[in-house]
Design an enzyme around this catalytic site. Structure first.
Site, PDB file in Angstrom:
ATOM      1  N   GLU A  28      -2.272   7.565  -5.191  1.00  0.00           N
ATOM      2  CA  GLU A  28      -2.620   6.874  -6.444  1.00  0.00           C
ATOM      3  C   GLU A  28      -4.071   7.060  -6.860  1.00  0.00           C
ATOM      4  O   GLU A  28      -4.393   6.937  -8.040  1.00  0.00           O
ATOM      5  CB  GLU A  28      -2.301   5.375  -6.348  1.00  0.00           C
ATOM      6  CG  GLU A  28      -3.208   4.603  -5.397  1.00  0.00           C
ATOM      7  CD  GLU A  28      -2.914   3.100  -5.406  1.00  0.00           C
ATOM      8  OE1 GLU A  28      -1.744   2.722  -5.250  1.00  0.00           O
ATOM      9  OE2 GLU A  28      -3.864   2.315  -5.560  1.00  0.00           O
ATOM     10  N   HIS A  51      -0.687  -0.250  -9.830  1.00  0.00           N
ATOM     11  CA  HIS A  51      -1.488  -1.165  -9.001  1.00  0.00           C
ATOM     12  C   HIS A  51      -2.014  -2.334  -9.840  1.00  0.00           C
ATOM     13  O   HIS A  51      -3.215  -2.597  -9.879  1.00  0.00           O
ATOM     14  CB  HIS A  51      -2.649  -0.417  -8.317  1.00  0.00           C
ATOM     15  CG  HIS A  51      -3.035  -1.047  -7.002  1.00  0.00           C
ATOM     16  ND1 HIS A  51      -3.297  -0.328  -5.875  1.00  0.00           N
ATOM     17  CD2 HIS A  51      -3.202  -2.350  -6.644  1.00  0.00           C
ATOM     18  CE1 HIS A  51      -3.612  -1.145  -4.884  1.00  0.00           C
ATOM     19  NE2 HIS A  51      -3.555  -2.387  -5.324  1.00  0.00           N
ATOM     20  N   ARG A  84       0.859  -1.189   0.000  1.00  0.00           N
ATOM     21  CA  ARG A  84       0.000   0.000   0.000  1.00  0.00           C
ATOM     22  C   ARG A  84       0.894   1.237   0.000  1.00  0.00           C
ATOM     23  O   ARG A  84       1.901   1.282   0.719  1.00  0.00           O
ATOM     24  CB  ARG A  84      -0.916   0.044   1.233  1.00  0.00           C
ATOM     25  CG  ARG A  84      -2.141  -0.856   1.157  1.00  0.00           C
ATOM     26  CD  ARG A  84      -3.168  -0.426   0.098  1.00  0.00           C
ATOM     27  NE  ARG A  84      -4.322  -1.298   0.017  1.00  0.00           N
ATOM     28  CZ  ARG A  84      -4.444  -2.352  -0.791  1.00  0.00           C
ATOM     29  NH1 ARG A  84      -3.475  -2.681  -1.622  1.00  0.00           N
ATOM     30  NH2 ARG A  84      -5.554  -3.072  -0.794  1.00  0.00           N
TER      31      ARG A  84
HETATM   32  P1  NAD Z   1      -1.924 -11.120   5.156  1.00  0.00           P
HETATM   33  O1  NAD Z   1      -2.912 -10.562   6.110  1.00  0.00           O
HETATM   34  O2  NAD Z   1      -1.989 -12.568   4.793  1.00  0.00           O
HETATM   35  O3  NAD Z   1      -0.446 -10.846   5.729  1.00  0.00           O
HETATM   36  C1  NAD Z   1      -0.026  -9.622   6.234  1.00  0.00           C
HETATM   37  C2  NAD Z   1       1.082  -9.904   7.239  1.00  0.00           C
HETATM   38  O4  NAD Z   1       1.618  -8.639   7.644  1.00  0.00           O
HETATM   39  C3  NAD Z   1       0.593 -10.619   8.513  1.00  0.00           C
HETATM   40  O5  NAD Z   1       1.419 -11.744   8.750  1.00  0.00           O
HETATM   41  C4  NAD Z   1       0.752  -9.570   9.606  1.00  0.00           C
HETATM   42  O6  NAD Z   1       1.110 -10.132  10.866  1.00  0.00           O
HETATM   43  C5  NAD Z   1       1.883  -8.724   9.047  1.00  0.00           C
HETATM   44  N1  NAD Z   1       1.962  -7.375   9.581  1.00  0.00           N
HETATM   45  C6  NAD Z   1       0.979  -6.571  10.035  1.00  0.00           C
HETATM   46  N2  NAD Z   1       1.491  -5.372  10.409  1.00  0.00           N
HETATM   47  C7  NAD Z   1       2.836  -5.446  10.188  1.00  0.00           C
HETATM   48  C8  NAD Z   1       3.912  -4.541  10.358  1.00  0.00           C
HETATM   49  N3  NAD Z   1       3.717  -3.312  10.834  1.00  0.00           N
HETATM   50  N4  NAD Z   1       5.144  -4.960  10.016  1.00  0.00           N
HETATM   51  C9  NAD Z   1       5.359  -6.196   9.525  1.00  0.00           C
HETATM   52  N5  NAD Z   1       4.394  -7.095   9.341  1.00  0.00           N
HETATM   53  C10 NAD Z   1       3.136  -6.719   9.658  1.00  0.00           C
HETATM   54  O7  NAD Z   1      -1.985 -10.191   3.872  1.00  0.00           O
HETATM   55  P2  NAD Z   1      -1.510 -10.544   2.384  1.00  0.00           P
HETATM   56  O8  NAD Z   1      -2.601 -11.221   1.655  1.00  0.00           O
HETATM   57  O9  NAD Z   1      -0.166 -11.178   2.433  1.00  0.00           O
HETATM   58  O10 NAD Z   1      -1.419  -9.062   1.759  1.00  0.00           O
HETATM   59  C11 NAD Z   1      -0.471  -8.128   2.227  1.00  0.00           C
HETATM   60  C12 NAD Z   1      -0.806  -6.763   1.668  1.00  0.00           C
HETATM   61  O11 NAD Z   1      -0.614  -6.772   0.259  1.00  0.00           O
HETATM   62  C13 NAD Z   1      -2.287  -6.364   1.823  1.00  0.00           C
HETATM   63  O12 NAD Z   1      -2.549  -5.809   3.088  1.00  0.00           O
HETATM   64  C14 NAD Z   1      -2.465  -5.351   0.731  1.00  0.00           C
HETATM   65  O13 NAD Z   1      -2.162  -4.071   1.253  1.00  0.00           O
HETATM   66  C15 NAD Z   1      -1.380  -5.727  -0.292  1.00  0.00           C
HETATM   67  N6  NAD Z   1      -1.960  -6.176  -1.570  1.00  0.00           N
HETATM   68  C16 NAD Z   1      -1.591  -5.538  -2.708  1.00  0.00           C
HETATM   69  C17 NAD Z   1      -2.105  -5.946  -3.938  1.00  0.00           C
HETATM   70  C18 NAD Z   1      -1.689  -5.302  -5.244  1.00  0.00           C
HETATM   71  O14 NAD Z   1      -2.341  -5.521  -6.286  1.00  0.00           O
HETATM   72  N7  NAD Z   1      -0.638  -4.510  -5.288  1.00  0.00           N
HETATM   73  C19 NAD Z   1      -3.024  -6.990  -3.977  1.00  0.00           C
HETATM   74  C20 NAD Z   1      -3.363  -7.636  -2.782  1.00  0.00           C
HETATM   75  C21 NAD Z   1      -2.829  -7.222  -1.585  1.00  0.00           C
END
Ligand code: NAD
Length: 332
Positions: A263, A295, A234
């Site tokens: 964005e 994105h 994000r």
């Molecule tokens: P998820 O919930 O499976 O994993 C997120 C992990 O981050 C968890 O293990 C959590 O404990 C950890 N976390 C929380 N706060 C933290 C911090 N301050 N420092 C380090 N770790 C921390 O989520 P996911 O499915 O792996 O997705 C991760 C992120 O990817 C989403 O939150 C979203 O913002 C982003 N995303 C982007 C796209 C894209 O198209 N660019 C698509 C999907 C998701």
């Protein structure tokens, strides 16, 4: 159920309509984002379906509730654009798609790393211009390099698996270590240590109020000179002004972004005939060692199919009063 679908692109419609043949919801597609101006379009729809750059602040939610909306169905995993506390106050249910294809985002992340390292974006243009010189295209072996993964949930673990296959040394920071990563030999360290020892830092944690601008000038100071930074998570995780200063001083050697904090003014639209007003974004584009994608990490056939399937099934669960495992729980 009558559903107002906002921020619709051709590909959203294609996949939602195909999957909806099994669900039979009454979908009305709108191209604009949901915001205070466009809320009226959802009038009389018990459900609205939204994406990453729709704004679901208190004002929008109040208006939606007055118009009869009771369900917010996000077509994405992140929900930083929804005032969940307000939604709870208004007795609205918010559902999301917690996982649709971690591979889509993880593979795009690796693509960005390799493109930056081997300067594929520059080589592509050069060769098309008839310039076959290799000057300035020097890369490094990924094998043996240390990659720091911030957030090892569903996406972070796939990133770790791919990089493990490439022979990278892996370290990670996550308040909740993932046993699948530990089994791969990923070493969990504090964030400061991760910054200090990583050749590549890649972000895979959600954006929260606590980690807004996680990558700021203090964090950048702790990193290795010439570090590669990748953000497919994000935009708000990165202080873009601090990043520009670090690119100018060469502290950052490589930067790839699939997300950007402002964005919503730019991404998903064709602005090729417009004058872009965001000077910070435009400055980023001037660096030869920066790659920005708009994105698109989620944009695979598999992911779009899974998004449509989970979104429509979330709506059906709500309609039939069934428990929905994808409901967002208000933690405040
Ligand atoms: P998820 O919930 O499976 O994993 C997120 C992990 O981050 C968890 O293990 C959590 O404990 C950890 N976390 C929380 N706060 C933290 C911090 N301050 N420092 C380090 N770790 C921390 O989520 P996911 O499915 O792996 O997705 C991760 C992120 O990817 C989403 O939150 C979203 O913002 C982003 N995303 C982007 C796209 C894209 O198209 N660019 C698509 C999907 C998701």
């Amino acid at each position: 159920m009558k559903v107002a679908v906002f921020s619709t692109k051709v590909y959203d419609r294609q996949f939602l309509e195909a999957v909806n043949s099994q669900y039979g919801h009454e979908l009305t597609f709108f191209e604009p984002h949901l915001d205070t101006q466009t809320t009226i379009l959802a009038s009389g729809c018990p459900a609205v379906c939204v994406f990453v750059n729709d704004s679901l602040n208190g004002q929008v939610l109040e208006k939606l509730a007055q118009q009869g909306t009771r369900l917010i169905a996000l077509r994405c995993a992140g929900f930083n654009n929804v005032d969940v506390t307000k939604a709870t106050e208004l007795d609205m249910i918010v559902v999301r798609v917690p996982a649709y294809s971690p591979y889509a985002i993880a593979e795009h992340t690796i693509g960005l790393m390799l493109a930056l390292n081997r300067k594929i974006h520059r080589a592509y243009s050069r060769v098309r211009e008839g310039n076959f010189s290799l000057d300035g295209l020097l890369g490094f072996d990924m094998h043996g390099r240390t990659v720091g993964i911030v957030g090892t949930g569903k996406i972070g673990v796939v990133v770790a698996q791919i990089l493990n296959g490439m022979g990278c040394q892996l370290v990670a920071y996550d308040p909740y270590p993932n046993p699948d990563c530990q089994a791969l030999g990923v070493k969990y360290v504090e964030l400061a240590e991760l910054f200090a020892i990583s050749d590549i830092v890649t972000l895979h944690c959600p954006l929260t109020t606590e980690n807004y601008h996680l990558i700021n000038s203090e964090a950048l100071e702790q990193m290795k000179p010439g570090v590669m930074l990748i953000n497919t998570s994000r935009g708000g995780l990165i202080d873009t002004k601090a990043i520009i200063a670090a690119l100018k001083s060469k502290k950052i050697g490589y930067l790839a972004l699939d997300v950007y904090e402002e964005e919503s003014e730019l991404f998903f639209e064709d602005l090729s005939n417009e004058v872009i007003q965001d000077d910070i974004f435009q400055r980023l584009l001037t660096f030869p060692n920066v790659i920005i994608t708009a994105h698109q990490a989620f944009l695979t056939e598999n992911a779009l199919h899974n998004i449509a399937e989970t979104t429509l099934s979330n709506i059906t669960n709500f309609e039939q009063g069934l428990p929905c495992p994808n409901k967002i729980i208000n933690r405040e």
